[in-house]
Design an enzyme around this catalytic site. Structure first.
Site, PDB file in Angstrom:
ATOM      1  N   CYS A   1       5.527  56.380 -19.110  1.00 54.63           N
ATOM      2  CA  CYS A   1       4.721  56.725 -17.931  1.00 54.63           C
ATOM      3  C   CYS A   1       4.759  58.222 -17.645  1.00 54.63           C
ATOM      4  CB  CYS A   1       5.218  55.936 -16.718  1.00 54.63           C
ATOM      5  SG  CYS A   1       4.394  56.434 -15.200  1.00 54.63           S
TER       6      CYS A   1
ATOM      7  N   CYS B   1       0.931  57.347 -17.973  1.00 53.99           N
ATOM      8  CA  CYS B   1       0.237  57.424 -16.673  1.00 53.99           C
ATOM      9  C   CYS B   1       0.130  58.845 -16.120  1.00 53.99           C
ATOM     10  CB  CYS B   1       0.977  56.591 -15.628  1.00 53.99           C
ATOM     11  SG  CYS B   1       1.783  55.129 -16.248  1.00 53.99           S
TER      12      CYS B   1
ATOM     13  N   LYS C   1      -1.826  61.480 -18.356  1.00 54.25           N
ATOM     14  CA  LYS C   1      -3.204  60.957 -18.425  1.00 54.25           C
ATOM     15  C   LYS C   1      -3.949  61.214 -17.122  1.00 54.25           C
ATOM     16  CE  LYS C   1      -3.988  57.311 -16.732  1.00 54.25           C
ATOM     17  NZ  LYS C   1      -3.759  55.935 -17.079  1.00 54.25           N
TER      18      LYS C   1
ATOM     19  N   TYR D   1      13.891  63.217 -13.027  1.00 53.42           N
ATOM     20  CA  TYR D   1      14.426  61.892 -13.383  1.00 53.42           C
ATOM     21  C   TYR D   1      15.882  62.021 -13.848  1.00 53.42           C
ATOM     22  CZ  TYR D   1      10.397  58.745 -13.072  1.00 53.42           C
ATOM     23  OH  TYR D   1       9.386  57.946 -12.622  1.00 53.42           O
TER      24      TYR D   1
ATOM     25  N   GLY E   1     -10.855  50.717 -29.935  1.00 57.75           N
ATOM     26  CA  GLY E   1     -10.268  49.856 -28.914  1.00 57.75           C
ATOM     27  C   GLY E   1     -11.189  49.760 -27.716  1.00 57.75           C
ATOM     28  N   GLY E   2     -10.952  48.756 -26.886  1.00 57.79           N
ATOM     29  CA  GLY E   2     -11.807  48.593 -25.705  1.00 57.79           C
ATOM     30  C   GLY E   2     -10.999  48.189 -24.488  1.00 57.79           C
TER      31      GLY E   2
ATOM     32  N   TYR F   1      -7.581  49.363 -21.656  1.00 56.33           N
ATOM     33  CA  TYR F   1      -7.278  50.430 -20.698  1.00 56.33           C
ATOM     34  C   TYR F   1      -7.331  51.815 -21.354  1.00 56.33           C
ATOM     35  CZ  TYR F   1      -4.945  47.423 -17.101  1.00 56.33           C
ATOM     36  OH  TYR F   1      -4.634  46.523 -16.127  1.00 56.33           O
ATOM     37  N   ILE F   2      -6.566  51.976 -22.435  1.00 55.80           N
ATOM     38  CA  ILE F   2      -6.366  53.330 -22.967  1.00 55.80           C
ATOM     39  C   ILE F   2      -7.650  53.856 -23.600  1.00 55.80           C
ATOM     40  CG2 ILE F   2      -5.074  54.698 -24.672  1.00 55.80           C
ATOM     41  CD1 ILE F   2      -2.638  52.925 -24.083  1.00 55.80           C
TER      42      ILE F   2
ATOM     43  N   GLU G   1     -10.142  54.730 -20.747  1.00 56.74           N
ATOM     44  CA  GLU G   1      -9.738  55.907 -19.967  1.00 56.74           C
ATOM     45  C   GLU G   1      -9.934  57.192 -20.780  1.00 56.74           C
ATOM     46  OE1 GLU G   1      -5.740  54.968 -18.681  1.00 56.74           O
ATOM     47  OE2 GLU G   1      -6.476  53.812 -16.969  1.00 56.74           O
TER      48      GLU G   1
ATOM     49  N   ARG H   1     -11.915  43.280 -22.012  1.00 58.27           N
ATOM     50  CA  ARG H   1     -11.773  41.819 -22.014  1.00 58.27           C
ATOM     51  C   ARG H   1     -10.632  41.432 -21.059  1.00 58.27           C
ATOM     52  NH1 ARG H   1      -8.963  38.117 -25.089  1.00 58.27           N
ATOM     53  NH2 ARG H   1      -8.027  39.737 -26.391  1.00 58.27           N
TER      54      ARG H   1
ATOM     55  N   GLY I   1      -4.049  48.596 -28.612  1.00 53.90           N
ATOM     56  CA  GLY I   1      -2.954  47.841 -28.012  1.00 53.90           C
ATOM     57  C   GLY I   1      -1.610  48.510 -28.203  1.00 53.90           C
TER      58      GLY I   1
ATOM     59  N   THR J   1       3.724  50.241 -15.129  1.00 50.80           N
ATOM     60  CA  THR J   1       4.905  50.940 -14.614  1.00 50.80           C
ATOM     61  C   THR J   1       5.484  50.315 -13.339  1.00 50.80           C
ATOM     62  OG1 THR J   1       4.367  53.028 -15.633  1.00 50.80           O
ATOM     63  CG2 THR J   1       5.616  53.163 -13.599  1.00 50.80           C
TER      64      THR J   1
ATOM     65  N   HIS K   1     -16.436  53.830   9.065  1.00 50.44           N
ATOM     66  CA  HIS K   1     -17.765  54.334   8.709  1.00 50.44           C
ATOM     67  C   HIS K   1     -17.810  55.850   8.794  1.00 50.44           C
ATOM     68  CE1 HIS K   1     -22.074  54.068   8.186  1.00 50.44           C
ATOM     69  NE2 HIS K   1     -22.231  54.924   9.172  1.00 50.44           N
TER      70      HIS K   1
ATOM     71  N   GLU L   1     -16.125  50.306   3.304  1.00 47.41           N
ATOM     72  CA  GLU L   1     -16.516  49.455   4.430  1.00 47.41           C
ATOM     73  C   GLU L   1     -17.297  48.226   3.973  1.00 47.41           C
ATOM     74  OE1 GLU L   1     -19.551  51.014   7.242  1.00 47.41           O
ATOM     75  OE2 GLU L   1     -19.695  52.717   5.890  1.00 47.41           O
TER      76      GLU L   1
END
Ligand code: NDP
Length: 460
Positions: A46, A51, A54, A103, A180-181, A183-184, A187, A210, A267, A316, A441, A446
């Site tokens: 991550c 994450c 990216k 970290y 690929g199709g 998340y990655i 994005e 998918r 993947g 994550t 609004h 909304e």
């Protein structure tokens, strides 16, 4: 005379990513003597190559579109606007360094010992570090994450990069094919296009993403094309040749594409190889995922596993919660199993996607007929610039009790909006309760509390 502890440490954590770090720090706070081993960099996927970098690249990518397509409608012009990849790359790398440092500092401040080494399990209570040192532990936690899948049956695949390498490129390629199709792939297709790269997306199916709600899939698929990304479907990579003109990428359907770079996003797989699972008796699934119970305990009672290496939900915040539950269970005296149900998630497409709960198709499969409320519209900020991007919002409602069991959004701020809607859907609020909530609004969100008419499919 105080008795020598039975083990060198109470807890040995393998992997200092999101799950491992949370588990280590919380266990230390409960009073455990904790050590952690990390073979690469503190922070894990991550922070180091997922994450965080990216999302920073996405911010960079959005500026181009905002300046070129949106701002002029509001009277702005930018002369001489120019994008410099090395500046972005180096700034992102510096931010990643800063976070990794935080970290590491947090771990040390919590009293956790860090071993910058690879660790292998050599028994139910022992690990061996790449330095040769053997450390005994009351409990071992495997938190080694995942890694990109690289197909082995495609000649020339060594010319491809994955999301591991993309952040470190010397220069941004002029063109890239992304395989690929999920998340990655989605994005990076949007974000690289936004940075000026000519992008081709190669997907083996019909419509990308998918598993997501079909309206989301169709909407995002359409946006890819609208942004000028070439989308090639129903085929896969066959072979790759490196030529003077770039990579000559042959597809299984007989076509070929020439591209400067090729990125694999087909993947990720659990990273459990060479960990010593067999020797220690830790059961794994055929794909390498470590088998765990609801409390993240493996088939060996003293060994637990959290995060992507268990291949439950590879996100994550999920790894963090699993790590926290592990610590509470084993060292906090409060057994806790993380509830993996109804977790909101976002795909940082452009515009972004936010989703929580069941897709319409999954809801129908589970409950039979469901009520659908949906709308598509052009957000106010896009009207003056005459930008065609539309917002899609959809609620899936269970008729028997009026509970909203799914919410799917594609459009500006969808990732931010879905976090708040996630609270309502997770806790079973009804459509009537959504309706009883006064709108804010003017916002795009909304619409979530003003969709009154059930959607009726049009009859052809
Ligand atoms: P995904 O599992 O999301 O998608 C993999 C894609 O590759 C699918 O489109 C799949 O097709 C395709 N594919 C799989 N095998 C092959 C093959 N042999 N040949 C051709 N295509 C193939 O994986 P990602 O790598 O995109 O992401 C991994 C995980 O990381 C995600 O599932 C998610 O859990 C997490 N992640 C989360 C993010 C976020 O929260 N924003 C961002 C990035 C990652 P098909 O659909 O046909 O199976």
């Amino acid at each position: 005379m105080t008795q020598k502890p039975a083990y060198d440490v109470d807890l040995f954590v393998i992997g200092a990513g999101s799950g491992g770090v949370r588990a280590a720090r919380m266990s230390a706070a409960y009073g455990a003597r904790v050590a952690v081993a990390e073979e690469y960099r503190i922070g894990g996927t991550c922070v180091i190559r997922g994450c965080v970098p990216k999302k920073l690249l996405i911010y960079a990518s959005e500026f181009g579109h905002e300046m070129a397509d949106i701002a002029p409608g509001y009277g702005w012009t930018f002369e001489g606007a120019r994008f410099d990849w090395p500046t972005l790359r180096d700034n992102v790398a510096a931010e990643v360094d800063r976070l990794s440092g935080i970290y590491a500092r947090n771990l040390r401040n919590s009293g956790v010992t860090i071993h910058e080494a690879r660790a292998e399990i050599i028994g139910p209570h022992a690990v061996r570090l790449s330095s040769g040192e053997v450390i005994s532990a009351g409990t071992i936690l495997i938190a080694t994450g995942g890694r990109p899948v690289v197909p082995t049956d495609v000649p020339g695949i060594e010319h491809a990069i994955t999301s591991n390498e993309i952040f470190l490129l010397d220069h941004l390629p002029k063109s890239i094919l992304i395989a690929g199709g999920g998340y990655i792939a989605v994005e990076f297709a949007f974000l690289l296009k936004g940075l000026g790269v000519d992008v081709t997306l190669l997907y083996r199916g019909d419509t990308i993403l998918r598993g997501f709600d079909d309206d989301v899939r169709v909407h995002v698929h359409g946006e890819l094309k609208r942004k000028g990304i070439r989308v090639v479907t129903h085929t896969i990579l066959k072979s790759i040749e490196k030529t003077e003109a770039g990579l000559h990428i042959h597809l299984a359907n007989g076509q070929s594409v020439t591209s400067e770079a090729l990125m694999l996003a087909v993947g990720r797989e659990p990273y459990s190889e060479g960990l010593g699972c067999e020797a220690a008796g830790v059961a794994r699934q055929p794909n390498g995922a470590i088998v765990v119970d609801a409390f993240s305990k493996t088939s060996v009672p003293s060994i637990y596993a959290v995060g992507d290496v268990t291949n439950r939900m590879n996100l994550t915040p999920v790894a963090i919660r699993e790590g926290a539950c592990f610590a509470a269970t084993v060292f906090g005296g409060t057994p806790m199993a993380f509830d993996h149900d109804t977790i909101a998630t976002a795909v940082f497409s452009q515009p972004p996607t936010g989703t929580v709960g069941l897709s319409e198709a999954d809801a129908r499969a589970k409950y039979g007929p469901v009520d659908i409320y949906k709308t598509t519209f052009r957000p106010m900020r896009y009207v003056m610039p005459n930008e065609e991007t539309r917002m899609m919002m959809k609620l899936v409602v269970r008729p028997s009790d009026d509970v909203v069991i799914g919410c799917h959004i594609v459009g500006p701020d969808a990732a931010e909006i879905i976090q708040a809607v996630g609270i309502a859907v997770k806790h079973g609020l009804t459509k009537a309760q959504f309706d009883a909530t006064c709108a804010v609004h003017p916002t795009v969100a909304e619409e979530l509390v003003t969709m009154k008419e059930k959607w009726v499919p049009s009859v052809a």
